[in-house]
Design an enzyme around this catalytic site. Structure first.
Site, short mmCIF file in Angstrom:
data_model
loop_
_atom_site.label_atom_id
_atom_site.label_comp_id
_atom_site.label_asym_id
_atom_site.label_seq_id
_atom_site.Cartn_x
_atom_site.Cartn_y
_atom_site.Cartn_z
N HIS A 163 -4.41 -0.54 6.00
CA HIS A 163 -4.08 0.47 7.13
C HIS A 163 -5.06 0.40 8.43
O HIS A 163 -5.59 1.53 9.01
CB HIS A 163 -3.98 2.14 6.72
CG HIS A 163 -4.81 2.41 5.75
ND1 HIS A 163 -6.28 2.47 6.13
CD2 HIS A 163 -4.93 3.09 4.53
CE1 HIS A 163 -6.91 3.10 4.99
NE2 HIS A 163 -6.22 3.25 4.05
N HIS A 205 1.60 5.07 -1.89
CA HIS A 205 1.40 6.48 -2.63
C HIS A 205 2.67 7.08 -3.16
O HIS A 205 3.57 7.67 -2.44
CB HIS A 205 0.46 7.64 -1.80
CG HIS A 205 -0.80 6.92 -1.24
ND1 HIS A 205 -2.04 7.15 -2.02
CD2 HIS A 205 -1.17 6.27 -0.28
CE1 HIS A 205 -2.72 6.60 -1.26
NE2 HIS A 205 -2.43 6.03 -0.27
N ASP A 232 1.41 2.94 3.44
CA ASP A 232 0.48 3.95 3.18
C ASP A 232 1.23 5.26 3.26
O ASP A 232 0.76 6.30 3.68
CB ASP A 232 -0.65 4.18 4.23
CG ASP A 232 -1.83 5.12 3.73
OD1 ASP A 232 -2.06 5.28 2.47
OD2 ASP A 232 -2.78 5.38 4.58
N HIS A 256 -10.33 0.95 1.81
CA HIS A 256 -10.30 2.11 2.75
C HIS A 256 -11.50 1.93 3.66
O HIS A 256 -12.47 2.34 3.20
CB HIS A 256 -9.82 3.47 1.99
CG HIS A 256 -10.01 4.45 3.04
ND1 HIS A 256 -8.65 5.00 3.05
CD2 HIS A 256 -10.64 4.88 4.02
CE1 HIS A 256 -8.65 5.95 4.11
NE2 HIS A 256 -9.82 6.22 4.76
N LYS A 273 -9.18 -1.39 -5.79
CA LYS A 273 -9.29 -0.48 -4.82
C LYS A 273 -10.43 0.20 -4.42
O LYS A 273 -11.28 0.83 -5.56
CB LYS A 273 -8.20 0.53 -4.86
CG LYS A 273 -8.12 1.53 -3.92
CD LYS A 273 -7.65 0.97 -2.48
CE LYS A 273 -7.63 1.91 -1.22
NZ LYS A 273 -6.78 2.36 -0.53
N HIS A 302 0.82 -1.09 -0.10
CA HIS A 302 -0.09 0.11 0.05
C HIS A 302 0.89 1.46 -0.24
O HIS A 302 1.52 1.45 1.05
CB HIS A 302 -1.01 -0.02 1.22
CG HIS A 302 -1.87 0.96 1.18
ND1 HIS A 302 -3.28 1.14 1.38
CD2 HIS A 302 -1.66 2.30 0.79
CE1 HIS A 302 -3.92 2.10 1.42
NE2 HIS A 302 -2.98 3.03 1.12
N ASN A 351 -5.11 6.89 -6.36
CA ASN A 351 -6.00 8.19 -6.18
C ASN A 351 -5.34 9.34 -6.62
O ASN A 351 -5.03 10.17 -5.87
CB ASN A 351 -6.31 8.32 -4.71
CG ASN A 351 -5.01 8.48 -3.78
OD1 ASN A 351 -3.93 7.77 -4.09
ND2 ASN A 351 -5.26 9.17 -2.52
#
Ligand code: DOR
Ligand code: ZN
Length: 344
Positions: free
Chosen positions: A175, A16, A248, A137, A100, A14, A42
């Protein structure tokens, strides 16, 4: 005492990494520790199709330092309109190994997300057929719900009914931040698992307020109580294959953190693996680091474990106060602190 630890190369399931200048800065940090990553979709606009995912994968490949082996796996960002055919296409192209699900409005750039889980029923059927996990999420977004209860309410009101309705669907609750989540996942059937970040096992909600309000520790799900932290830490270090590594790591420039309406996310990727090692060592669980970081996630996804290794050394590493990025600064998790492990 162990001074050197060699483990199978790990995966960050996970992560970004954003785009453009931010990606140029952060990608080499992750690639120096992890062999693969689930790179979150995202972006603005979100990565909702195979075509967009393939284009993003190319941009990542171009930003990688030459000679670095790092494979991004990019889940499609599900919307009310995602079809079963699109899920299959993403899988067959090799770009996605999961999908996701963001509840609309739950976090950074989640406005175009799924409004009702029934709307992605066709996508879910194809995922079950392909054995692809749904990455969730897990927070309700009702503004009337106490901010600190968003995850627990999601588990009871959304996740549990979904899991009962489609028990064959593999689900990763991303998370996790609460004792309730750790207990729920532990008790649930084998199709449910969870990722655990370094910040949710290193920090409790006091870190939001200690020494004055600290927006750099603001994230989704928000940090919880010490009881919650200890329960999630116990899950991470337990050797239970339902719990695996997903940082995350979510970089935002200082100007977007230190303001009213500032964004959620900690930038942990600079020294994520050393931070996990420090936390696991403190629990006398260094032997559980390799399965948590390198085995359980790959096994749950149904992808091969990596074959090569990485080495950690027990030597002090001082985390920089910030990194320069595009006329702004990126403040990492534990900025200015010295931790006890580093990559060889
Ligand atoms: O704190 C967070 N930041 N949590 C998320 O789920 C998203 C992330 C981001 O993209 O900034
Ligand atoms: Zn995230």
């Amino acid at each position: 005492m162990i001074q050197k630890l060699t483990i199978t190369a790990p995966d960050d399931l996970h992560l970004h990494i954003r785009d453009e200048a931010m990606m140029q800065l952060v990608l080499p940090h992750s690639a120096a520790q992890f062999r693969r990553a689930t790179v979150m979709p995202n972006l603005k606009p979100p990565v909702t199709t195979t075509e967009l995912a393939l284009a993003y994968r190319n941009r990542i490949a171009n930003a990688l330092p030459t000679g670095t082996a790092f494979t991004p796996l990019i889940p499609l960002y599900l919307t009310d309109k995602t079809t079963g055919a699109e899920v299959r296409k993403a899988y067959e192209s090799g770009v996605s190994r999961a999908m996701k699900y963001y509840p609309a409005g739950a976090t950074t750039n989640s406005d175009s997300a799924v409004t009702k889980i029934e709307n992605i029923r066709e996508a879910i059927d194809v995922m079950i057929e392909l054995g692809m996990p749904l990455l969730i999420h897990g927070e309700v977004t009702d503004p009337a719900v106490d901010f600190f209860d968003r995850e627990s309410r999601f588990i009871d009101e959304m996740l549990d009914p979904l899991h009962r309705a489609v028990p064959d669907l593999k689900i990763v609750l991303e998370h996790i931040s609460t004792k309730h989540a750790a207990e729920y996942i532990t008790a649930a059937s084998r199709t449910l698992a969870a990722t655990i970040t370094p910040h949710h096992i290193a920090l409790n909600r006091n870190a939001l307020f200690a020494g004055g309000i600290n927006p750099h520790n603001f994230c989704f799900p928000i940090l919880k109580s010490e009881d919650d932290r200890l329960a999630v830490l116990a899950a991470a270090t337990s050797g239970n294959p339902k719990f695996f590594l997903g940082t995350d790591s979510a970089p935002h420039g200082r100007s977007n953190k230190e303001r009213t309406g500032g964004f959620g996310g900690l930038y942990s990727a600079f020294a994520a693996l050393p931070m996990y090692a420090e936390l696991f060592e403190r629990e006398n669980a260094l032997d559980k680091l390799e399965p948590f970081a390198s085995f359980y996630g790959a096994d749950f996804y149904g992808i091969e474990r990596n074959r090569d290794t990485v080495t950690l050394i027990k030597e002090p590493l001082t985390i920089p106060d910030y990194f320069e990025v595009d006329g702004d600064q990126l403040v990492p998790m534990r900025a200015g602190d010295t931790i006890s492990w580093r990559m060889a």
